[in-house]
Design a protein around this motif. Structure first.
Motif, mmCIF file in Angstrom:
data_model
loop_
_atom_site.group_PDB
_atom_site.id
_atom_site.type_symbol
_atom_site.label_atom_id
_atom_site.label_comp_id
_atom_site.label_asym_id
_atom_site.label_seq_id
_atom_site.Cartn_x
_atom_site.Cartn_y
_atom_site.Cartn_z
ATOM 1 N N GLY A 1 0.777 -1.228 0.000
ATOM 2 C CA GLY A 1 0.000 0.000 0.000
ATOM 3 C C GLY A 1 0.813 1.284 0.000
ATOM 4 O O GLY A 1 0.272 2.360 0.230
ATOM 5 N N VAL A 2 2.115 1.189 -0.262
ATOM 6 C CA VAL A 2 2.945 2.391 -0.337
ATOM 7 C C VAL A 2 2.535 3.169 -1.590
ATOM 8 O O VAL A 2 2.374 2.574 -2.656
ATOM 9 C CB VAL A 2 4.445 2.015 -0.388
ATOM 10 C CG1 VAL A 2 5.318 3.234 -0.578
ATOM 11 C CG2 VAL A 2 4.832 1.266 0.878
ATOM 12 N N PRO A 3 2.335 4.475 -1.489
ATOM 13 C CA PRO A 3 1.920 5.261 -2.659
ATOM 14 C C PRO A 3 2.913 5.137 -3.823
ATOM 15 O O PRO A 3 4.126 5.029 -3.613
ATOM 16 C CB PRO A 3 1.890 6.700 -2.136
ATOM 17 C CG PRO A 3 1.721 6.567 -0.660
ATOM 18 C CD PRO A 3 2.427 5.299 -0.276
ATOM 19 N N ALA B 1 1.856 -2.034 -13.491
ATOM 20 C CA ALA B 1 0.397 -1.954 -13.621
ATOM 21 C C ALA B 1 -0.267 -3.261 -13.197
ATOM 22 O O ALA B 1 -1.325 -3.249 -12.567
ATOM 23 C CB ALA B 1 0.008 -1.600 -15.051
ATOM 24 N N HIS B 2 0.351 -4.396 -13.509
ATOM 25 C CA HIS B 2 -0.246 -5.690 -13.157
ATOM 26 C C HIS B 2 -0.330 -5.863 -11.637
ATOM 27 O O HIS B 2 -1.273 -6.442 -11.124
ATOM 28 C CB HIS B 2 0.557 -6.827 -13.786
ATOM 29 C CG HIS B 2 1.973 -6.912 -13.303
ATOM 30 N ND1 HIS B 2 2.944 -6.011 -13.698
ATOM 31 C CD2 HIS B 2 2.572 -7.762 -12.437
ATOM 32 C CE1 HIS B 2 4.088 -6.321 -13.110
ATOM 33 N NE2 HIS B 2 3.882 -7.378 -12.331
ATOM 34 N N VAL B 3 0.621 -5.335 -10.916
ATOM 35 C CA VAL B 3 0.612 -5.428 -9.451
ATOM 36 C C VAL B 3 -0.515 -4.570 -8.889
ATOM 37 O O VAL B 3 -1.257 -4.996 -8.007
ATOM 38 C CB VAL B 3 1.969 -4.972 -8.867
ATOM 39 C CG1 VAL B 3 1.923 -4.931 -7.354
ATOM 40 C CG2 VAL B 3 3.082 -5.879 -9.352
ATOM 41 N N ALA C 1 -8.216 -7.288 -5.231
ATOM 42 C CA ALA C 1 -8.305 -7.734 -3.837
ATOM 43 C C ALA C 1 -9.098 -6.734 -2.999
ATOM 44 O O ALA C 1 -9.910 -7.119 -2.153
ATOM 45 C CB ALA C 1 -6.912 -7.926 -3.255
ATOM 46 N N ALA C 2 -8.903 -5.438 -3.245
ATOM 47 C CA ALA C 2 -9.642 -4.406 -2.508
ATOM 48 C C ALA C 2 -11.132 -4.490 -2.811
ATOM 49 O O ALA C 2 -11.969 -4.337 -1.905
ATOM 50 C CB ALA C 2 -9.103 -3.027 -2.851
ATOM 51 N N ALA C 3 -11.483 -4.740 -4.060
ATOM 52 C CA ALA C 3 -12.896 -4.869 -4.430
ATOM 53 C C ALA C 3 -13.524 -6.079 -3.737
ATOM 54 O O ALA C 3 -14.670 -6.012 -3.273
ATOM 55 C CB ALA C 3 -13.032 -4.985 -5.941
ATOM 56 N N ASP C 4 -12.787 -7.181 -3.650
ATOM 57 C CA ASP C 4 -13.289 -8.379 -2.973
ATOM 58 C C ASP C 4 -13.509 -8.117 -1.483
ATOM 59 O O ASP C 4 -14.497 -8.546 -0.896
ATOM 60 C CB ASP C 4 -12.324 -9.553 -3.157
ATOM 61 C CG ASP C 4 -12.283 -10.050 -4.595
ATOM 62 O OD1 ASP C 4 -13.213 -9.725 -5.370
ATOM 63 O OD2 ASP C 4 -11.317 -10.758 -4.934
ATOM 64 N N ILE C 5 -12.581 -7.408 -0.869
ATOM 65 C CA ILE C 5 -12.712 -7.075 0.555
ATOM 66 C C ILE C 5 -13.929 -6.180 0.782
ATOM 67 O O ILE C 5 -14.697 -6.380 1.723
ATOM 68 C CB ILE C 5 -11.423 -6.397 1.068
ATOM 69 C CG1 ILE C 5 -10.286 -7.418 1.102
ATOM 70 C CG2 ILE C 5 -11.633 -5.767 2.443
ATOM 71 C CD1 ILE C 5 -8.919 -6.807 1.333
ATOM 72 N N PHE C 6 -14.130 -5.207 -0.116
ATOM 73 C CA PHE C 6 -15.267 -4.313 0.014
ATOM 74 C C PHE C 6 -16.577 -5.077 -0.139
ATOM 75 O O PHE C 6 -17.524 -4.889 0.636
ATOM 76 C CB PHE C 6 -15.187 -3.194 -1.034
ATOM 77 C CG PHE C 6 -16.275 -2.186 -0.930
ATOM 78 C CD1 PHE C 6 -16.340 -1.316 0.147
ATOM 79 C CD2 PHE C 6 -17.276 -2.104 -1.899
ATOM 80 C CE1 PHE C 6 -17.357 -0.386 0.248
ATOM 81 C CE2 PHE C 6 -18.285 -1.192 -1.805
ATOM 82 C CZ PHE C 6 -18.337 -0.308 -0.729
ATOM 83 N N ALA C 7 -16.634 -5.984 -1.127
ATOM 84 C CA ALA C 7 -17.845 -6.775 -1.326
ATOM 85 C C ALA C 7 -18.136 -7.648 -0.114
ATOM 86 O O ALA C 7 -19.284 -7.779 0.307
ATOM 87 C CB ALA C 7 -17.705 -7.625 -2.573
#
Length: 136
Positions: A91-93, A114-116, A123-129
């Motif tokens: 999560g480092v900018p 970009a792939h990373v 993964a963030a979308a899955d956590i949010f869902a």
């Protein structure tokens, strides 16, 4: 505009990333040794470029000789990619990672990694869902 681009690249090339005090302390207590003789370049003298380039192989090959689980041979440049990938996944900018890599523009980092970033977004979308109570 071309002059500004060259100037930004020159500034980025001189940037020195921060090194953790813990890492510096660990090297001061137990400095790395080459195959024979004193520590490389007597801690401060000039070193040959191949000394650094060949370091991963010199460390991995002796380990693999006696190990049940062999480590893959890697190049020094692979450590650069590993470093950037781990920082981005943590999560480092992007602009901070770009500065550590010496990229003049964070867009370079975005293109290369970009792939990373896409996998982290998934993964963030899955956590949010999951937080909303949806089934993933």
């Amino acid at each position: 505009m071309a002059v500004a681009h060259v100037r930004r690249r020159a500034i980025a090339a001189r940037a020195v990333p921060h090194i953790s005090p813990a890492l510096i302390t660990s090297y001061a207590v137990d400095p790395p040794r080459s195959g024979s003789g004193p520590a490389p370049a007597a801690w401060g003298g000039p070193i040959y470029p191949t000394t650094v380039t060949n370091l991963p192989r010199k460390l991995i090959e002796p380990h693999n000789k006696d190990a049940d689980e062999k480590l893959p041979l890697i190049r020094l440049h692979d450590l650069r990619h590993l470093h950037a990938t781990m920082l981005l996944l943590a999560g480092v900018p992007v602009h901070v990672v770009a500065a550590r890599l010496g990229h003049a523009d964070p867009a370079i980092t975005l293109r290369v990694y970009a792939h990373v970033i896409r996998s982290a977004e998934t993964a963030a979308a899955d956590i949010f869902a999951k937080a909303l109570g949806g089934d993933c």
